[in-house]
Scaffold this active site. Structure first.
Site, PDB file in Angstrom:
ATOM      1  N   ILE A  20       1.900 -25.588 -10.587  1.00 56.69           N
ATOM      2  CA  ILE A  20       0.969 -26.868 -10.249  1.00 56.69           C
ATOM      3  C   ILE A  20       0.892 -28.155 -10.945  1.00 56.69           C
ATOM      4  CG2 ILE A  20      -1.616 -25.671 -10.151  1.00 56.69           C
ATOM      5  CD1 ILE A  20      -1.247 -26.350  -7.186  1.00 56.69           C
ATOM      6  N   GLY A  41      -6.503 -17.434 -14.615  1.00 56.24           N
ATOM      7  CA  GLY A  41      -4.896 -17.696 -14.118  1.00 56.24           C
ATOM      8  C   GLY A  41      -5.133 -19.196 -13.736  1.00 56.24           C
ATOM      9  N   VAL A  42      -5.167 -19.337 -12.297  1.00 58.53           N
ATOM     10  CA  VAL A  42      -4.545 -21.408 -11.930  1.00 58.53           C
ATOM     11  C   VAL A  42      -5.697 -21.397 -12.538  1.00 58.53           C
ATOM     12  CG1 VAL A  42      -4.944 -20.868  -9.809  1.00 58.53           C
ATOM     13  CG2 VAL A  42      -3.077 -22.782 -10.539  1.00 58.53           C
ATOM     14  N   ASP A  43      -6.568 -21.207 -12.591  1.00 58.25           N
ATOM     15  CA  ASP A  43      -8.366 -21.910 -13.058  1.00 58.25           C
ATOM     16  C   ASP A  43      -7.934 -22.302 -14.034  1.00 58.25           C
ATOM     17  OD1 ASP A  43     -10.661 -23.319 -12.839  1.00 58.25           O
ATOM     18  OD2 ASP A  43     -12.011 -21.324 -12.137  1.00 58.25           O
ATOM     19  N   SER A 130      -6.815 -17.338  -3.642  1.00 56.63           N
ATOM     20  CA  SER A 130      -6.539 -16.097  -3.518  1.00 56.63           C
ATOM     21  C   SER A 130      -6.099 -14.893  -3.925  1.00 56.63           C
ATOM     22  CB  SER A 130      -7.622 -15.805  -1.934  1.00 56.63           C
ATOM     23  OG  SER A 130      -8.954 -16.459  -1.905  1.00 56.63           O
TER      24      SER A 130
HETATM   25  P1  ADP Z   1      -7.618 -16.371  -7.192  1.00 60.46           P
HETATM   26  O1  ADP Z   1      -9.187 -15.961  -7.767  1.00 60.46           O
HETATM   27  O2  ADP Z   1      -8.148 -17.234  -5.758  1.00 60.46           O
HETATM   28  O3  ADP Z   1      -6.993 -14.890  -7.060  1.00 60.46           O
HETATM   29  P2  ADP Z   1      -5.633 -16.823  -9.556  1.00 60.46           P
HETATM   30  O4  ADP Z   1      -5.470 -17.803 -10.277  1.00 60.46           O
HETATM   31  O5  ADP Z   1      -5.873 -15.542  -9.645  1.00 60.46           O
HETATM   32  O6  ADP Z   1      -6.484 -16.996  -8.031  1.00 60.46           O
HETATM   33  O7  ADP Z   1      -4.861 -16.421  -8.297  1.00 60.46           O
HETATM   34  C1  ADP Z   1      -4.125 -17.667  -7.717  1.00 60.46           C
HETATM   35  C2  ADP Z   1      -2.415 -18.229  -7.286  1.00 60.46           C
HETATM   36  O8  ADP Z   1      -2.266 -19.051  -8.485  1.00 60.46           O
HETATM   37  C3  ADP Z   1      -1.553 -16.806  -7.629  1.00 60.46           C
HETATM   38  O9  ADP Z   1      -0.671 -16.087  -6.754  1.00 60.46           O
HETATM   39  C4  ADP Z   1      -1.389 -17.262  -8.836  1.00 60.46           C
HETATM   40  O10 ADP Z   1       0.077 -16.479  -9.307  1.00 60.46           O
HETATM   41  C5  ADP Z   1      -0.956 -18.174  -9.048  1.00 60.46           C
HETATM   42  N1  ADP Z   1      -1.407 -18.723 -10.348  1.00 60.46           N
HETATM   43  C6  ADP Z   1      -1.885 -18.556 -11.157  1.00 60.46           C
HETATM   44  N2  ADP Z   1      -0.998 -19.925 -13.138  1.00 60.46           N
HETATM   45  C7  ADP Z   1      -0.179 -20.866 -11.276  1.00 60.46           C
HETATM   46  C8  ADP Z   1       0.315 -22.425 -12.554  1.00 60.46           C
HETATM   47  N3  ADP Z   1      -0.230 -22.383 -13.453  1.00 60.46           N
HETATM   48  N4  ADP Z   1      -0.113 -23.079 -11.045  1.00 60.46           N
HETATM   49  C9  ADP Z   1       0.479 -22.330 -10.453  1.00 60.46           C
HETATM   50  N5  ADP Z   1       0.122 -21.154 -10.030  1.00 60.46           N
HETATM   51  C10 ADP Z   1      -0.852 -20.786 -10.445  1.00 60.46           C
END
Ligand code: ADP
Length: 181
Positions: A20, A41-43, A130
């Site tokens: 993303i 993760g995405v954060d 999530s």
């Molecule tokens: P949460 O704590 O809300 O579960 P996560 O970041 O662990 O958040 O995961 C949320 C989603 O983001 C997961 O489906 C993961 O595969 C996805 N994700 C992780 N990295 C990226 C990225 N760079 N771009 C898009 N989605 C991502």
């Protein structure tokens, strides 16, 4: 959600697979935690790619309002990202489904879209909130995401494009079967 299949999918929803942080849109949504201080993760990916300006703005938000509650959303600029803004929302941790997880996840999508509207942002990209470390079952989360966004887009035509960005193949397949592009 049984009524999902009674909705016609708005044409302004698009499914993408990948990272993303690479998207050139008005806003990408971050699956943040309530501290707004970054995480995995995405954060983590968003803060790494966007640079320290995003964390600095998050600190100012925390100083003003003390973090972000589950289901709510806040906005910062995009720092070095190609996206102009980041909307940080806090998804629910899955505790079995009887702790308002569905309502809270729907609120993440609705509140993020409301913030986009308030800031006149017309293209917005969501990760699968999530469904990573927070453990929300992926199929159920996809139902909530698609239904909430579809309903919102029918009521608010200003938003011209919503991207669901799936990072993992399982989510991508699930969304593909639900969206039927
Ligand atoms: P949460 O704590 O809300 O579960 P996560 O970041 O662990 O958040 O995961 C949320 C989603 O983001 C997961 O489906 C993961 O595969 C996805 N994700 C992780 N990295 C990226 C990225 N760079 N771009 C898009 N989605 C991502």
């Amino acid at each position: 959600m049984a009524f999902l299949f009674l909705l016609t999918m708005p044409g302004n929803i698009e499914l993408l697979k990948g990272d993303i942080t690479k998207l050139t849109v008005d806003a990408i949504v971050n699956a943040a935690n309530s501290s707004l201080m970054g995480g995995g993760g995405v954060d983590g990916a968003i803060h790494r790619a966007g640079g320290p300006a995003i964390l600095e703005e998050c600190r100012m938000i925390v100083a003003k309002q003390g973090g972000c509650k589950t289901g709510e959303a806040v906005i910062t600029t995009g720092g070095h990202l190609p996206a102009k803004f980041v909307i940080h929302t806090v998804g629910p941790v899955w505790h079995g489904g009887k702790n308002d997880e569905q309502e809270l996840l729907a609120a993440c999508y609705q509140n993020s879209l409301n913030l986009a509207l308030e800031h006149k942002l017309s293209s917005i990209a969501f990760p699968n909130i999530s469904t990573g470390v927070y453990g929300y079952p992926k199929k159920e989360a996809a139902d909530v995401a698609i239904t909430s966004v579809s309903v919102f887009l029918k009521q608010h035509t200003f938003i011209s494009k919503v991207y669901f960005v799936c990072f993992d193949e399982e989510n991508y397949q699930l969304y593909q079967s639900l969206i039927r592009q």
